[in-house]
Design a protein around this motif. Sequence first.
Motif, mmCIF file in Angstrom:
data_model
loop_
_atom_site.group_PDB
_atom_site.id
_atom_site.type_symbol
_atom_site.label_atom_id
_atom_site.label_comp_id
_atom_site.label_asym_id
_atom_site.label_seq_id
_atom_site.Cartn_x
_atom_site.Cartn_y
_atom_site.Cartn_z
ATOM 1 N N ARG A 73 50.733 35.915 48.406
ATOM 2 C CA ARG A 73 49.285 35.861 48.555
ATOM 3 C C ARG A 73 48.697 37.233 48.885
ATOM 4 O O ARG A 73 49.336 38.079 49.503
ATOM 5 N N PRO B 80 52.130 29.357 41.082
ATOM 6 C CA PRO B 80 51.323 30.516 41.483
ATOM 7 C C PRO B 80 50.778 31.261 40.268
ATOM 8 O O PRO B 80 51.397 31.260 39.186
ATOM 9 N N GLU C 290 48.604 37.387 42.579
ATOM 10 C CA GLU C 290 47.388 36.570 42.589
ATOM 11 C C GLU C 290 46.269 37.155 41.742
ATOM 12 O O GLU C 290 45.323 36.455 41.402
ATOM 13 N N PHE D 78 47.757 34.651 54.548
ATOM 14 C CA PHE D 78 48.042 35.784 53.664
ATOM 15 C C PHE D 78 49.390 36.437 53.943
ATOM 16 O O PHE D 78 49.801 37.338 53.204
#
Length: 372
Positions: free
Chosen positions: A178, A85, A184, A173
Amino acid sequence: MHTPDPAPGPAHPLRVAVVGTGNIARYHVEALQALSGDAVVVAAADVNPDALAVFTDRYGIPERFTDLDRMLGEVRPDLVHLCTPPGLHHGQALACLRAGVNALVEKPPALSLAELEDMAAAEGPQGPYVATLFQHRFGSGARRVRALVESGGLGRPLLAVCHTLWFRDQAYFDVPWRGRWDTEGGGPTMGHGIHQMDLLLALLGDWTEVSATARRQARVMETEDLSLAHVAFANGAVASVVNSVLSPREESYIRLDFERATVELRHLYGYGDSDWTLTPAPGFEEAAAAAWAAGESGVASGHHAQIAQVLAALRAKEPPPVTTADALRTLRLVAGLYASAAQRRTVTPAELRRGSRYYDRMHGGGTPWQSR
């Protein structure tokens, strides 16, 4: 958009490790294994030992680790692919560089301009290097258009359209990392449309100003779920940019209107030569068609196309594409879009330097987006 041409495989392939074993990692490993004369995947790392075991068994990877530093110390690969990520990229890339190992980072390369410049500063003059995975630059269609821009074969570029119209439902989401600034770095502008915006910049060059709006229109999340922007370029072209995760009919679309022709690209997550079309202006049919036909062909965009170039550059002891300087230009446009939307004014690249609110954090320290 120069990239070294892939050379014949070396006697000893580059030793590569993959960090993160989620869905995107399979594209990296499958590309690397298709380039088996140039690279061999020697290790993988993930904090989830079960996922790691499944991944290494599936792809026949001999070494597995749950700790990056231990892997770097014991395996000492030539290159590490960071498929984790976005919030982890900065620290993991720095760990690779400190160990003398090159890193190829999935997009977005970092959460902020500050993080990416920190990574660039840690590179050595002859390596190790950090490259960002922006694979849409490497299909033959993009290379053909860039050559036409540089040669003037279709005249000056005047107008562009750059749309990333995708669909992600609320469940997407609801995954904890996220749609958050701290993990992010942004919404679809940062995490989805960045591919198309990078391709636009690779084709048209430096941008000079951006005026934008961003909204949280339908999804429950911290970040925006759509953005719209007007971007001006140093060569005089102007572009309309839209990034959305609210669009049931999904499409990735690039259009360039030159003096002598329109060039269009319609695809979703990757393209081939057949996804590009040329429409000549009246009176330029033969000249435009000849210029188009003379360009490169036969290479689809995708991880394989870029990774082949990365390996070739490392064998030649050159900075691998996409360099940190290239990635910074793209990330600066993302930051400029967010800064413009939050402040409701036009923003230039020069404003997005150290000391700017939007240099350290894409949201500038606030939560500025309008909701419906």
